[in-house]
Design an enzyme around this catalytic site. Structure first.
Site, PDB file in Angstrom:
ATOM      1  N   ASP A 101       0.828  -1.206   0.000  1.00 20.55           N
ATOM      2  CA  ASP A 101       0.000   0.000   0.000  1.00 20.55           C
ATOM      3  C   ASP A 101       0.863   1.257   0.000  1.00 20.55           C
ATOM      4  O   ASP A 101       0.704   2.142  -0.831  1.00 20.55           O
ATOM      5  CB  ASP A 101      -0.986   0.011   1.188  1.00 20.55           C
ATOM      6  CG  ASP A 101      -0.302  -0.226   2.535  1.00 20.55           C
ATOM      7  OD1 ASP A 101       0.923  -0.448   2.592  1.00 20.55           O
ATOM      8  OD2 ASP A 101      -1.019  -0.196   3.562  1.00 20.55           O
ATOM      9  N   ARG A 166     -10.283   2.689   5.858  1.00 20.67           N
ATOM     10  CA  ARG A 166      -9.837   1.791   4.780  1.00 20.67           C
ATOM     11  C   ARG A 166     -10.825   1.746   3.621  1.00 20.67           C
ATOM     12  O   ARG A 166     -10.445   1.517   2.482  1.00 20.67           O
ATOM     13  CB  ARG A 166      -9.664   0.356   5.307  1.00 20.67           C
ATOM     14  CG  ARG A 166      -8.527   0.180   6.300  1.00 20.67           C
ATOM     15  CD  ARG A 166      -8.213  -1.304   6.467  1.00 20.67           C
ATOM     16  NE  ARG A 166      -7.420  -1.606   7.645  1.00 20.67           N
ATOM     17  CZ  ARG A 166      -6.099  -1.550   7.696  1.00 20.67           C
ATOM     18  NH1 ARG A 166      -5.407  -1.171   6.631  1.00 20.67           N
ATOM     19  NH2 ARG A 166      -5.462  -1.849   8.813  1.00 20.67           N
TER      20      ARG A 166
HETATM   21  P1  IMP Z   1       7.159   1.342   6.977  1.00 23.50           P
HETATM   22  O1  IMP Z   1       7.447  -0.052   7.430  1.00 23.50           O
HETATM   23  O2  IMP Z   1       7.607   2.378   7.952  1.00 23.50           O
HETATM   24  O3  IMP Z   1       7.610   1.622   5.558  1.00 23.50           O
HETATM   25  O4  IMP Z   1       5.596   1.530   7.027  1.00 23.50           O
HETATM   26  C1  IMP Z   1       4.775   0.886   6.169  1.00 23.50           C
HETATM   27  C2  IMP Z   1       3.429   0.646   6.819  1.00 23.50           C
HETATM   28  O5  IMP Z   1       3.053   1.661   7.752  1.00 23.50           O
HETATM   29  C3  IMP Z   1       2.400   0.669   5.728  1.00 23.50           C
HETATM   30  O6  IMP Z   1       2.228  -0.612   5.168  1.00 23.50           O
HETATM   31  C4  IMP Z   1       1.191   1.195   6.457  1.00 23.50           C
HETATM   32  O7  IMP Z   1       0.494   0.128   7.054  1.00 23.50           O
HETATM   33  C5  IMP Z   1       1.740   2.088   7.533  1.00 23.50           C
HETATM   34  N1  IMP Z   1       1.746   3.502   7.102  1.00 23.50           N
HETATM   35  C6  IMP Z   1       2.818   4.255   6.759  1.00 23.50           C
HETATM   36  N2  IMP Z   1       2.467   5.500   6.404  1.00 23.50           N
HETATM   37  C7  IMP Z   1       1.117   5.557   6.521  1.00 23.50           C
HETATM   38  C8  IMP Z   1       0.136   6.591   6.274  1.00 23.50           C
HETATM   39  O8  IMP Z   1       0.428   7.742   5.874  1.00 23.50           O
HETATM   40  N3  IMP Z   1      -1.150   6.242   6.509  1.00 23.50           N
HETATM   41  C9  IMP Z   1      -1.533   5.010   6.933  1.00 23.50           C
HETATM   42  N4  IMP Z   1      -0.665   4.020   7.168  1.00 23.50           N
HETATM   43  C10 IMP Z   1       0.653   4.281   6.961  1.00 23.50           C
HETATM   44 MG    MG Z   2       0.648  -1.988   5.279  1.00 22.55          MG
END
Ligand code: IMP
Ligand code: MG
Length: 177
Positions: A101, A166
């Protein structure tokens, strides 16, 4: 403007913009996977809507499967990513395209890369609907990106704020006041 839990959000990315970005990604992936049947791996929960729209536009043979990870953000952000549903066992020797996503810090991507590192896949690529280049600190170079966004919290199109939002067909960004 909408309210989810205690926060307000305003419209940010339209369904048309999302659609156009997915069309472009689909074209790029199709060109790279011409003579093969890729397995798309949807990362639950957030990528379910993107994965659904993506594969409906992907008019070449393909399969779909799912993994589920959970990351812990917030105050005690340890960056722990837990595997709740693991890599399907039919991916040996196959071409895999991860459908994510959003890529934020890159902790989830790091975990995904390591989940597949001891499996002998033919090709491994990552496609993400949204990407925050200002925040990403990972080493992996994201193969396909839908829309780059600034470092702002967004909801909708599969993405949640504490599980709400969502179902929104368009993307909203948090309103800071
Ligand atoms: P990362 O592991 O820090 O790259 O974060 C990825 C996960 O954090 C994504 O798959 C989302 O589930 C969540 N996430 C990161 N940024 C957002 C946002 O702006 N809105 C909602 N969920 C987010
Ligand atoms: Mg995610």
């Amino acid at each position: 403007m909408i309210k989810l839990h205690d926060k307000y959000f305003e419209p940010f990315i339209s369904k048309q913009e999302i659609d156009a970005a997915i069309d472009q990604m689909v074209e790029n992936v199709k060109a790279d996977f011409k003579e093969e049947t890729p397995i798309f791996i949807c990362v639950l929960n957030g990528a379910f809507m993107f994965a659904s729209d993506f594969i409906k536009k992907f008019d070449q043979p393909c399969e779909i499967s799912f993994v589920k990870l959970s990351s812990y953000h917030g105050f005690s952000s340890t960056g722990i990513v837990k595997t709740l549903l693991d890599v399907p066992d039919n991916v040996q020797g196959r071409s895999v395209v991860i459908l994510e996503d959003i890529i934020d810090t890159g902790k989830t991507v790091k975990e995904l890369v390591s989940m597949f590192s001891n499996i002998n896949v033919k090709k491994f690529k990552i496609a993400s609907m949204f990407y925050k280049p200002e925040v990403y600190s990972g080493e992996y170079n994201i193969d396909y990106v839908g829309i780059e966004i600034p470092n702002k919290f967004i909801v909708g199109y599969g993405l949640d704020y504490d599980e709400l939002g969502r179902n929104l067909p368009e993307v909203y960004q948090i309103k800071e006041n």
